[in-house]
Scaffold this motif. Structure first.
Motif, PDB file in Angstrom:
ATOM      1  N   GLU A  72      28.595  55.914  34.417  1.00  0.00           N
ATOM      2  CA  GLU A  72      27.371  55.163  34.130  1.00  0.00           C
ATOM      3  C   GLU A  72      27.478  53.742  34.683  1.00  0.00           C
ATOM      4  O   GLU A  72      26.484  53.118  35.001  1.00  0.00           O
ATOM      5  N   VAL A  73      28.735  53.242  34.757  1.00  0.00           N
ATOM      6  CA  VAL A  73      28.969  51.888  35.252  1.00  0.00           C
ATOM      7  C   VAL A  73      30.075  51.936  36.297  1.00  0.00           C
ATOM      8  O   VAL A  73      31.124  52.550  36.063  1.00  0.00           O
ATOM      9  N   VAL A  74      29.833  51.316  37.452  1.00  0.00           N
ATOM     10  CA  VAL A  74      30.859  51.202  38.478  1.00  0.00           C
ATOM     11  C   VAL A  74      31.293  49.741  38.545  1.00  0.00           C
ATOM     12  O   VAL A  74      30.465  48.848  38.746  1.00  0.00           O
ATOM     13  N   VAL A  75      32.598  49.512  38.322  1.00  0.00           N
ATOM     14  CA  VAL A  75      33.147  48.152  38.328  1.00  0.00           C
ATOM     15  C   VAL A  75      33.847  47.928  39.659  1.00  0.00           C
ATOM     16  O   VAL A  75      34.908  48.509  39.917  1.00  0.00           O
ATOM     17  N   ASP A  76      33.252  47.119  40.506  1.00  0.00           N
ATOM     18  CA  ASP A  76      33.761  46.914  41.868  1.00  0.00           C
ATOM     19  C   ASP A  76      34.885  45.876  41.862  1.00  0.00           C
ATOM     20  O   ASP A  76      34.691  44.733  41.440  1.00  0.00           O
ATOM     21  N   LEU A  77      36.073  46.313  42.344  1.00  0.00           N
ATOM     22  CA  LEU A  77      37.218  45.391  42.445  1.00  0.00           C
ATOM     23  C   LEU A  77      37.253  44.700  43.797  1.00  0.00           C
ATOM     24  O   LEU A  77      38.137  43.883  44.052  1.00  0.00           O
ATOM     25  N   GLY A  78      36.313  45.034  44.648  1.00  0.00           N
ATOM     26  CA  GLY A  78      36.377  44.600  46.049  1.00  0.00           C
ATOM     27  C   GLY A  78      36.384  43.100  46.259  1.00  0.00           C
ATOM     28  O   GLY A  78      36.821  42.629  47.304  1.00  0.00           O
ATOM     29  N   GLY A  79      35.931  42.342  45.266  1.00  0.00           N
ATOM     30  CA  GLY A  79      35.904  40.889  45.435  1.00  0.00           C
ATOM     31  C   GLY A  79      37.137  40.185  44.906  1.00  0.00           C
ATOM     32  O   GLY A  79      37.107  38.974  44.690  1.00  0.00           O
ATOM     33  N   LEU A  80      38.240  40.923  44.704  1.00  0.00           N
ATOM     34  CA  LEU A  80      39.443  40.315  44.126  1.00  0.00           C
ATOM     35  C   LEU A  80      40.521  40.132  45.198  1.00  0.00           C
ATOM     36  O   LEU A  80      41.417  40.954  45.319  1.00  0.00           O
ATOM     37  N   PRO A  81      40.465  39.056  45.969  1.00  0.00           N
ATOM     38  CA  PRO A  81      41.442  38.889  47.041  1.00  0.00           C
ATOM     39  C   PRO A  81      42.859  38.727  46.521  1.00  0.00           C
ATOM     40  O   PRO A  81      43.826  38.991  47.228  1.00  0.00           O
ATOM     41  N   ASP A  82      43.008  38.320  45.233  1.00  0.00           N
ATOM     42  CA  ASP A  82      44.362  38.108  44.708  1.00  0.00           C
ATOM     43  C   ASP A  82      45.102  39.419  44.448  1.00  0.00           C
ATOM     44  O   ASP A  82      46.268  39.403  44.049  1.00  0.00           O
ATOM     45  N   LEU A  83      44.471  40.566  44.667  1.00  0.00           N
ATOM     46  CA  LEU A  83      45.194  41.835  44.546  1.00  0.00           C
ATOM     47  C   LEU A  83      45.449  42.461  45.920  1.00  0.00           C
ATOM     48  O   LEU A  83      45.789  43.632  46.016  1.00  0.00           O
ATOM     49  N   SER A  84      45.276  41.677  46.983  1.00  0.00           N
ATOM     50  CA  SER A  84      45.532  42.192  48.330  1.00  0.00           C
ATOM     51  C   SER A  84      46.617  41.356  48.999  1.00  0.00           C
ATOM     52  O   SER A  84      46.358  40.244  49.458  1.00  0.00           O
ATOM     53  N   TYR A  85      47.843  41.869  49.008  1.00  0.00           N
ATOM     54  CA  TYR A  85      48.967  41.119  49.590  1.00  0.00           C
ATOM     55  C   TYR A  85      50.157  42.047  49.816  1.00  0.00           C
ATOM     56  O   TYR A  85      50.268  43.103  49.182  1.00  0.00           O
ATOM     57  N   VAL A  86      51.034  41.636  50.717  1.00  0.00           N
ATOM     58  CA  VAL A  86      52.356  42.252  50.875  1.00  0.00           C
ATOM     59  C   VAL A  86      53.333  41.083  50.846  1.00  0.00           C
ATOM     60  O   VAL A  86      53.311  40.236  51.744  1.00  0.00           O
ATOM     61  N   GLU A  87      54.153  41.008  49.787  1.00  0.00           N
ATOM     62  CA  GLU A  87      54.988  39.818  49.570  1.00  0.00           C
ATOM     63  C   GLU A  87      56.462  40.160  49.508  1.00  0.00           C
ATOM     64  O   GLU A  87      56.862  41.185  48.940  1.00  0.00           O
ATOM     65  N   ASP A  88      57.259  39.253  50.062  1.00  0.00           N
ATOM     66  CA  ASP A  88      58.719  39.356  49.996  1.00  0.00           C
ATOM     67  C   ASP A  88      59.168  38.821  48.644  1.00  0.00           C
ATOM     68  O   ASP A  88      58.910  37.669  48.316  1.00  0.00           O
ATOM     69  N   ARG A  89      59.835  39.670  47.841  1.00  0.00           N
ATOM     70  CA  ARG A  89      60.333  39.231  46.525  1.00  0.00           C
ATOM     71  C   ARG A  89      61.861  39.304  46.492  1.00  0.00           C
ATOM     72  O   ARG A  89      62.448  39.717  45.487  1.00  0.00           O
ATOM     73  N   GLY A  90      62.517  38.974  47.579  1.00  0.00           N
ATOM     74  CA  GLY A  90      63.986  39.000  47.601  1.00  0.00           C
ATOM     75  C   GLY A  90      64.500  40.393  47.911  1.00  0.00           C
ATOM     76  O   GLY A  90      64.515  40.809  49.062  1.00  0.00           O
ATOM     77  N   ASP A  91      64.914  41.127  46.851  1.00  0.00           N
ATOM     78  CA  ASP A  91      65.435  42.482  47.074  1.00  0.00           C
ATOM     79  C   ASP A  91      64.330  43.520  47.208  1.00  0.00           C
ATOM     80  O   ASP A  91      64.601  44.688  47.488  1.00  0.00           O
ATOM     81  N   SER A  92      63.092  43.117  46.935  1.00  0.00           N
ATOM     82  CA  SER A  92      62.007  44.101  46.965  1.00  0.00           C
ATOM     83  C   SER A  92      60.780  43.543  47.679  1.00  0.00           C
ATOM     84  O   SER A  92      60.692  42.344  47.971  1.00  0.00           O
ATOM     85  N   VAL A  93      59.860  44.433  47.946  1.00  0.00           N
ATOM     86  CA  VAL A  93      58.566  44.052  48.514  1.00  0.00           C
ATOM     87  C   VAL A  93      57.506  44.406  47.472  1.00  0.00           C
ATOM     88  O   VAL A  93      57.559  45.483  46.872  1.00  0.00           O
ATOM     89  N   ALA A  94      56.584  43.466  47.217  1.00  0.00           N
ATOM     90  CA  ALA A  94      55.503  43.704  46.257  1.00  0.00           C
ATOM     91  C   ALA A  94      54.194  43.831  47.027  1.00  0.00           C
ATOM     92  O   ALA A  94      53.913  43.043  47.940  1.00  0.00           O
ATOM     93  N   ILE A  95      53.395  44.815  46.633  1.00  0.00           N
ATOM     94  CA  ILE A  95      52.139  45.100  47.333  1.00  0.00           C
ATOM     95  C   ILE A  95      51.002  45.110  46.317  1.00  0.00           C
ATOM     96  O   ILE A  95      51.071  45.825  45.297  1.00  0.00           O
ATOM     97  N   GLY A  96      49.980  44.326  46.576  1.00  0.00           N
ATOM     98  CA  GLY A  96      48.817  44.311  45.684  1.00  0.00           C
ATOM     99  C   GLY A  96      48.067  45.630  45.776  1.00  0.00           C
ATOM    100  O   GLY A  96      47.952  46.230  46.853  1.00  0.00           O
ATOM    101  N   ALA A  97      47.505  46.064  44.633  1.00  0.00           N
ATOM    102  CA  ALA A  97      46.866  47.388  44.586  1.00  0.00           C
ATOM    103  C   ALA A  97      45.669  47.495  45.525  1.00  0.00           C
ATOM    104  O   ALA A  97      45.321  48.588  45.964  1.00  0.00           O
ATOM    105  N   LEU A  98      45.047  46.369  45.853  1.00  0.00           N
ATOM    106  CA  LEU A  98      43.860  46.437  46.720  1.00  0.00           C
ATOM    107  C   LEU A  98      44.189  46.294  48.208  1.00  0.00           C
ATOM    108  O   LEU A  98      43.287  46.160  49.034  1.00  0.00           O
ATOM    109  N   THR A  99      45.477  46.310  48.538  1.00  0.00           N
ATOM    110  CA  THR A  99      45.860  46.208  49.948  1.00  0.00           C
ATOM    111  C   THR A  99      45.399  47.461  50.694  1.00  0.00           C
ATOM    112  O   THR A  99      45.642  48.587  50.257  1.00  0.00           O
ATOM    113  N   ARG A 100      44.731  47.247  51.800  1.00  0.00           N
ATOM    114  CA  ARG A 100      44.138  48.382  52.532  1.00  0.00           C
ATOM    115  C   ARG A 100      45.193  49.064  53.418  1.00  0.00           C
ATOM    116  O   ARG A 100      46.164  48.446  53.827  1.00  0.00           O
ATOM    117  N   HIS A 101      44.949  50.337  53.707  1.00  0.00           N
ATOM    118  CA  HIS A 101      45.910  51.118  54.498  1.00  0.00           C
ATOM    119  C   HIS A 101      46.212  50.422  55.825  1.00  0.00           C
ATOM    120  O   HIS A 101      47.354  50.388  56.281  1.00  0.00           O
TER     121      HIS A 101
END
Ligand SMILES: Cc1cc2nc3c(=O)[nH]c(=O)nc-3n(C[C@H](O)[C@H](O)[C@H](O)COP(=O)(O)OP(=O)(O)OC[C@H]3O[C@@H](n4cnc5c(N)ncnc54)[C@H](O)[C@@H]3O)c2cc1C
Length: 271
Positions: free
Chosen positions: A49-78
């Motif tokens: 009944e309701v669609v909640v669009d996350l598309g305007g959240l740039p803070d969830l689109s990233y690929v970051e170096d975290r030392g021993d690991s890499v962190a990827i935001g859920a909205l990062t595109r293929h």
């Protein structure tokens, strides 16, 4: 092919998205790239009944170096996964597999978070997340929790993300020089895999070989016991229950899994 009427809400932040989910409960659906949800809505297999669009959240689109690991935001595109220099160096399996998804249009809209939460056993990134032992960060009203990929995929199109929660981040340990490979057998270049195989070291995961994305446990056990890639690959069909439909029979997929697992393991060891 026209969706049922729905109310469109555009989230301004993760907290706003959580508040909208809390307000509308199970009547609400999150929208990321829309490349899985919108086809389901057009077929009326999903009728939110309701669609909640996350598309305007740039803070969830990233690929970051975290030392021993890499962190990827859920909205990062293929496309951004496929072209990330950091992933190409530290987690090349993910970058490569993302580059094989669909076509350029799909890769420029679809997101890693949408692919993982959708939980389609025929999708590529769930198997890749399993082979890489990714950790998925899920946020809800009570805060964030970390879910290992091995506990994330529950059943057919069902994941550990509960109503009212959203996936925010994917964390993957850096792989350095570890051998890896991704095999995907398709009828046409842009198709979903008839069968796919992701290998990271001696971890092996299968695409489209059961109701949910799965590790090839019998293959991994054989490798741990000292089997060669060819010997271990003979176990690839154990514990699987692949679809039996017009694209390929279950028996054909089980045969294909053995061929592709052997190929993937041999390629991984040669890198
Ligand atoms: C023509 C075509 C070809 C394709 N080929 C392939 C292929 O070869 N391989 C492959 O793997 N995939 C393929 N896909 C699927 C594609 O990768 C999708 O983009 C992906 O499965 C879903 O991502 P999305 O961002 O579009 O999610 P959406 O469609 O927006 O959402 C999918 C589901 O996830 C939920 N969701 C989305 N983001 C979140 C979040 N952050 N937290 C909680 N829930 C969330 C939504 O509510 C929805 O239920 C193809 C799609 C199309 C249309």
């Amino acid at each position: 092919m026209i969706p049922a009427a729905f109310t469109y809400r555009r989230a301004s932040s993760v907290d706003d998205a959580l508040a909208l989910l809390a307000e509308h409960g199970e009547d609400a659906k999150l929208l990321a790239g829309g490349h899985s949800l919108l086809p389901l809505m057009k077929l009326r297999l999903a009728v939110p009944e309701v669609v909640v669009d996350l598309g305007g959240l740039p803070d969830l689109s990233y690929v970051e170096d975290r030392g021993d690991s890499v962190a990827i935001g859920a909205l990062t595109r293929h496309h951004d996964l496929a072209t990330s220099e950091l992933l190409g160096r530290e987690v090349p399996l993910l970058a490569h597999a993302a580059g094989t998804i669909g076509d350029p249009q799909v890769r420029h809209r679809g997101t890693i978070g949408g692919s993982l939460v959708h939980g389609d056993p025929a999708s590529d990134l769930p198997a890749v997340a399993l082979a890489l032992d990714a950790v998925l960060v899920v946020r809800g009203p009570a805060g964030s929790r970390e879910v290992p990929a091995t506990e994330f995929f529950k059943d057919f199109f069902e994941t550990a993300v509960e109503p009212g929660e959203l996936l925010t981040e994917i964390r993957i340990a850096k792989r350095g020089g570890q051998g890896w490979d991704f095999q995907k057998f398709t009828r046409r270049a842009i198709d979903w895999a008839i069968v796919g195989v992701a290998v990271a070291g001696d971890a092996v995961a299968l695409v489209n070989m059961g109701p949910k994305p799965m590790r090839a446990s019998a293959v991994e056990a054989a490798l741990a016991a000292g089997a060669s890639p060819a010997e271990a690959a003979e176990h690839a069909a154990e514990g699987t229950s692949p679809p039996d439909e017009h694209n390929a029979s279950a028996a054909y997929r089980q045969h294909l899994a053995k061929v592709l697992v052997r190929r993937a393991l041999e390629n991984a060891r040669a890198r």
